[in-house]
Design a protein around this motif. Structure first.
Motif, short mmCIF file in Angstrom:
data_model
loop_
_atom_site.label_atom_id
_atom_site.label_comp_id
_atom_site.label_asym_id
_atom_site.label_seq_id
_atom_site.Cartn_x
_atom_site.Cartn_y
_atom_site.Cartn_z
N TYR A 209 0.84 -1.20 0.00
CA TYR A 209 0.00 0.00 0.00
C TYR A 209 0.88 1.24 0.00
CZ TYR A 209 -3.60 3.20 1.91
OH TYR A 209 -4.48 4.23 2.12
N GLU A 211 1.20 5.72 -1.38
CA GLU A 211 0.64 6.91 -2.00
C GLU A 211 1.01 6.95 -3.48
OE1 GLU A 211 1.64 10.49 -0.03
OE2 GLU A 211 0.70 9.94 1.88
N HIS A 220 -4.22 6.39 -3.82
CA HIS A 220 -3.31 5.37 -3.33
C HIS A 220 -3.30 4.16 -4.27
CE1 HIS A 220 -3.45 7.86 0.25
NE2 HIS A 220 -2.46 7.14 0.77
N ASP A 246 -9.35 6.72 -0.08
CA ASP A 246 -8.02 6.61 -0.66
C ASP A 246 -8.01 5.89 -2.01
OD1 ASP A 246 -8.58 4.06 0.16
OD2 ASP A 246 -6.74 3.76 1.30
#
Length: 266
Positions: A209, A211, A220, A246
Motif C-alpha cells: 500500500y 501513496e 493510493h 483513498d
C-alpha cells in the motif's frame, strides 16, 4: 499511409521489415504496411536506445492478422519503445530470446496502444526484468498479454486491458505454467469477459500500500482494478484497508475502487 525513410538507425532489411539499432523518433502519421506471417514491422537490434513513435499508428493491411509489430530478441536490452499504436498484427509486440544468457532484459514498453491484434503483448521466452507500463490493449482476438515460458521478474503496471478475447478460454492477462515466475502485475485495469488466468506459481498481483495516483485516479495504489468485481472503500477493517477515500477498497484484496463502485481486486 505515410512512408518510412531510412536513416542511420533504421534500415529496410527486406520488403516489409525494418531493423532499428539506435534512437528513432517518427513523424506522427498513419503508416499502412502489408506484413505476412512470421514477418516483423520493426526488429530491435542492440541496446540502450529509444524508439518514440510520437503517436504514429502502424497498421497491417493483410486481411488476416499476420506478423509482429515490434520484435525483441537475444540481448536486446534497455530499449524504450513508446507512444506507438500497433493495429491488426498477429502480435503487437513479441519478446523471443533463445536461451540463457541471451535474454531480453531491462526494456521499457511505455504508453503504447495495441488494437485488434491477435495478441497485444506476447512474451514467448527468456524475457527478464522488462517493464510494461501505461499501455492500452484493446480488442485482441486471443489474449491481451500472454506469457508462454521462462519470462521472469517483469513488471506490468498502469495498463488498460479491455475487451480482449472473444471465444471463451481467452484472457486479458494469461501466464501459463512454463516457469513464468516472479512477475508483478499491479495497478492495471481489467475489463474483459475473463480477466486473468495464471498457472504459474510466484507472480504477485499487488504491491505494498502506497501513496500515488492509481489507474482509476484514486490517491493510493495497491492491487489491480477489475470492472466486473465489486468492493467498497470504507473505514471498516484493519489498516491500511480502513482508510476511506483513498481509492483502495476495504479488505485484504488491495482492490482499487472504481468511481461507479463496480471494480476491483489485486
Amino acid at each position: 499511409g505515410a512512408s518510412i525513410a531510412a536513416n542511420g538507425n533504421i534500415t529496410n532489411s527486406s520488403a516489409v521489415a525494418f531493423t532499428i539499432s539506435g534512437d528513432v523518433t517518427f513523424c506522427p502519421a498513419w503508416y499502412n504496411w502489408s506484413v505476412n506471417s512470421g514477418q516483423t514491422m520493426f526488429t530491435m537490434s542492440g541496446n540502450g536506445y529509444t524508439v518514440d513513435c510520437n503517436g504514429s499508428t502502424f497498421r497491417n493491411t493483410q486481411a488476416n492478422e499476420y506478423g509482429y509489430g515490434a520484435y525483441f530478441s537475444n540481448s536486446d536490452d534497455n530499449i524504450t519503445l513508446k507512444n506507438c499504436n500497433f493495429r491488426e498484427f498477429e502480435q503487437g509486440v513479441r519478446f523471443d530470446a533463445s536461451s540463457l544468457p541471451n535474454i531480453a532484459r531491462g526494456n521499457w514498453i511505455v504508453n503504447n496502444t495495441f488494437i485488434a491484434n491477435d495478441y497485444g503483448v506476447y512474451l514467448y521466452d527468456y524475457s527478464y526484468y522488462n517493464n510494461f507500463v501505461n499501455n492500452t490493449i484493446l480488442d485482441s482476438t486471443v489474449h491481451g498479454i500472454y506469457l508462454y515460458m521462462y519470462n521472469d521478474y517483469n513488471n506490468f503496471s498502469g495498463n488498460n486491458m479491455t475487451n480482449n478475447g472473444n471465444a471463451g478460454g481467452e484472457y486479458g492477462f494469461y501466464a501459463i505454467s512454463g516457469s513464468n515466475d516472479g512477475n508483478t502485475i499491479w495497478n492495471n485495469y481489467f475489463n474483459n469477459s475473463d480477466d486473468v488466468r495464471d498457472d504459474a506459481s510466484t507472480n504477485e498481483y499487488y504491491v505494498s500500500y502506497r501513496e500515488g495516483e492509481n489507474v482509476l485516479g484514486g490517491s493510493h495504489q495497491g492491487g489491480n482494478a477489475y470492472a466486473n468485481l465489486k468492493c467498497v472503500d470504507s473505514s471498516e477493517g484493519l489498516y491500511p484497508y480502513n482508510v476511506s477515500g483513498d481509492g483502495v477498497c476495504s479488505g485484504p484484496g488491495r482492490m482499487i475502487l472504481n468511481t461507479g463502485n463496480t471494480p476491483q481486486d489485486g
